[in-house]
Design a protein around this motif. Sequence first.
Motif, short mmCIF file in Angstrom:
data_model
loop_
_atom_site.label_atom_id
_atom_site.label_comp_id
_atom_site.label_asym_id
_atom_site.label_seq_id
_atom_site.Cartn_x
_atom_site.Cartn_y
_atom_site.Cartn_z
N THR A 2 81.24 106.56 35.21
CA THR A 2 81.04 105.15 35.51
C THR A 2 79.70 104.92 36.18
O THR A 2 79.28 105.70 37.03
CB THR A 2 82.16 104.63 36.44
OG1 THR A 2 83.41 104.89 35.82
CG2 THR A 2 82.01 103.15 36.71
N ARG A 3 79.06 103.86 35.81
CA ARG A 3 77.81 103.43 36.46
C ARG A 3 78.19 102.41 37.53
O ARG A 3 78.84 101.41 37.25
CB ARG A 3 76.91 102.80 35.41
CG ARG A 3 75.49 102.75 35.79
CD ARG A 3 74.62 102.40 34.62
NE ARG A 3 74.91 101.06 34.14
CZ ARG A 3 74.04 100.28 33.53
NH1 ARG A 3 72.85 100.72 33.26
NH2 ARG A 3 74.39 99.08 33.15
N THR A 4 77.77 102.66 38.77
CA THR A 4 78.12 101.82 39.90
C THR A 4 76.89 101.11 40.44
O THR A 4 75.87 101.76 40.74
CB THR A 4 78.75 102.66 41.03
OG1 THR A 4 79.87 103.37 40.50
CG2 THR A 4 79.19 101.80 42.19
N VAL A 5 76.98 99.81 40.58
CA VAL A 5 75.89 99.02 41.16
C VAL A 5 75.94 99.17 42.68
O VAL A 5 77.00 99.04 43.29
CB VAL A 5 76.01 97.54 40.76
CG1 VAL A 5 74.97 96.69 41.47
CG2 VAL A 5 75.89 97.39 39.25
N ILE A 6 74.79 99.42 43.27
CA ILE A 6 74.67 99.56 44.72
C ILE A 6 73.94 98.33 45.25
O ILE A 6 72.85 97.99 44.77
CB ILE A 6 73.89 100.83 45.11
CG1 ILE A 6 74.49 102.08 44.45
CG2 ILE A 6 73.77 100.98 46.62
CD1 ILE A 6 75.93 102.36 44.82
N THR A 7 74.55 97.66 46.23
CA THR A 7 73.91 96.51 46.86
C THR A 7 74.10 96.58 48.37
O THR A 7 75.08 97.16 48.85
CB THR A 7 74.49 95.17 46.36
OG1 THR A 7 75.89 95.15 46.64
CG2 THR A 7 74.27 94.99 44.88
N THR A 8 73.16 96.01 49.08
CA THR A 8 73.26 95.93 50.53
C THR A 8 72.50 94.72 51.01
O THR A 8 71.45 94.36 50.45
CB THR A 8 72.72 97.20 51.22
OG1 THR A 8 72.80 97.03 52.64
CG2 THR A 8 71.28 97.50 50.83
N GLU A 9 72.99 94.11 52.06
CA GLU A 9 72.29 92.99 52.68
C GLU A 9 71.15 93.49 53.56
O GLU A 9 70.35 92.70 54.07
CB GLU A 9 73.24 92.13 53.50
CG GLU A 9 73.88 92.88 54.65
CD GLU A 9 74.98 92.09 55.35
OE1 GLU A 9 75.23 92.39 56.53
OE2 GLU A 9 75.58 91.20 54.72
N GLY A 22 70.22 99.25 43.37
CA GLY A 22 70.39 100.66 43.05
C GLY A 22 71.51 100.83 42.05
O GLY A 22 72.36 99.96 41.89
N ILE A 23 71.49 101.95 41.36
CA ILE A 23 72.54 102.33 40.42
C ILE A 23 72.91 103.78 40.68
O ILE A 23 72.02 104.64 40.80
CB ILE A 23 72.08 102.19 38.95
CG1 ILE A 23 71.85 100.74 38.58
CG2 ILE A 23 73.07 102.85 37.98
CD1 ILE A 23 73.12 99.91 38.39
N LEU A 29 71.50 108.74 42.10
CA LEU A 29 71.32 107.39 42.64
C LEU A 29 69.86 107.00 42.46
O LEU A 29 68.96 107.64 43.02
CB LEU A 29 71.70 107.35 44.13
CG LEU A 29 71.39 106.06 44.89
CD1 LEU A 29 72.05 104.85 44.25
CD2 LEU A 29 71.80 106.19 46.34
N GLN A 30 69.64 105.98 41.65
CA GLN A 30 68.30 105.45 41.44
C GLN A 30 68.15 104.16 42.23
O GLN A 30 68.94 103.24 42.05
CB GLN A 30 68.03 105.17 39.95
CG GLN A 30 66.69 104.54 39.67
CD GLN A 30 65.51 105.46 39.98
OE1 GLN A 30 65.45 106.57 39.48
NE2 GLN A 30 64.58 104.99 40.80
N VAL A 31 67.16 104.13 43.11
CA VAL A 31 66.86 102.93 43.88
C VAL A 31 65.72 102.19 43.19
O VAL A 31 64.67 102.78 42.93
CB VAL A 31 66.45 103.29 45.33
CG1 VAL A 31 66.04 102.04 46.10
CG2 VAL A 31 67.59 104.01 46.03
N GLY A 67 74.47 103.55 49.02
CA GLY A 67 74.96 104.38 47.93
C GLY A 67 75.48 105.73 48.37
O GLY A 67 75.80 106.59 47.54
N GLY A 68 75.54 105.95 49.70
CA GLY A 68 76.07 107.22 50.21
C GLY A 68 75.04 108.32 50.31
O GLY A 68 75.40 109.50 50.37
N ALA A 69 73.77 107.97 50.35
CA ALA A 69 72.70 108.97 50.38
C ALA A 69 71.77 108.71 51.56
O ALA A 69 71.91 107.73 52.29
CB ALA A 69 71.91 108.94 49.07
#
Length: 128
Positions: A2-9, A22-23, A29-31, A67-69
């Motif tokens: 699965t491809r997961t979209v990463i977002t943060t405020e 990020g994805i 994890l690509q930012v 993204g956990g990194a």
Amino acid sequence: MTRTVITTEHAPTLPGAPLSQGIRKGPFLQVSGQLPLDPDTGAVVGTTVAEQTAQTLRNVTAVLKAGGAALEDVIMLRVHLTDPAHLAEMNDAYATAVSEPFPARTTVYMPLPPGLLVEIDALAVLDD
């Protein structure tokens, strides 16, 4: 996988831009390219390459964290500068934020919107 979209405020978003902050797919994890923008106001932070590099790396780090990194998981950073004369100043600010062993890096020169001097994206690999 699965491809997961990463977002943060804690990093800026570009309204209307067709991209994700990020994805993550599997351990990768690509930012997306981050700019020296304040996440709360969207205003450019700093007028020097050093100031803008520091803010840009804070934004990259925020997306990595979401993204956990962390920067320690980054294997590749791509730095986009508007002027080759800014390389030494960017390197000094970069070395303050990114520790050894340094990730691989590519630096390219390109135009950015007015007032922006740097953009940085990152590729991290996480241990699952």
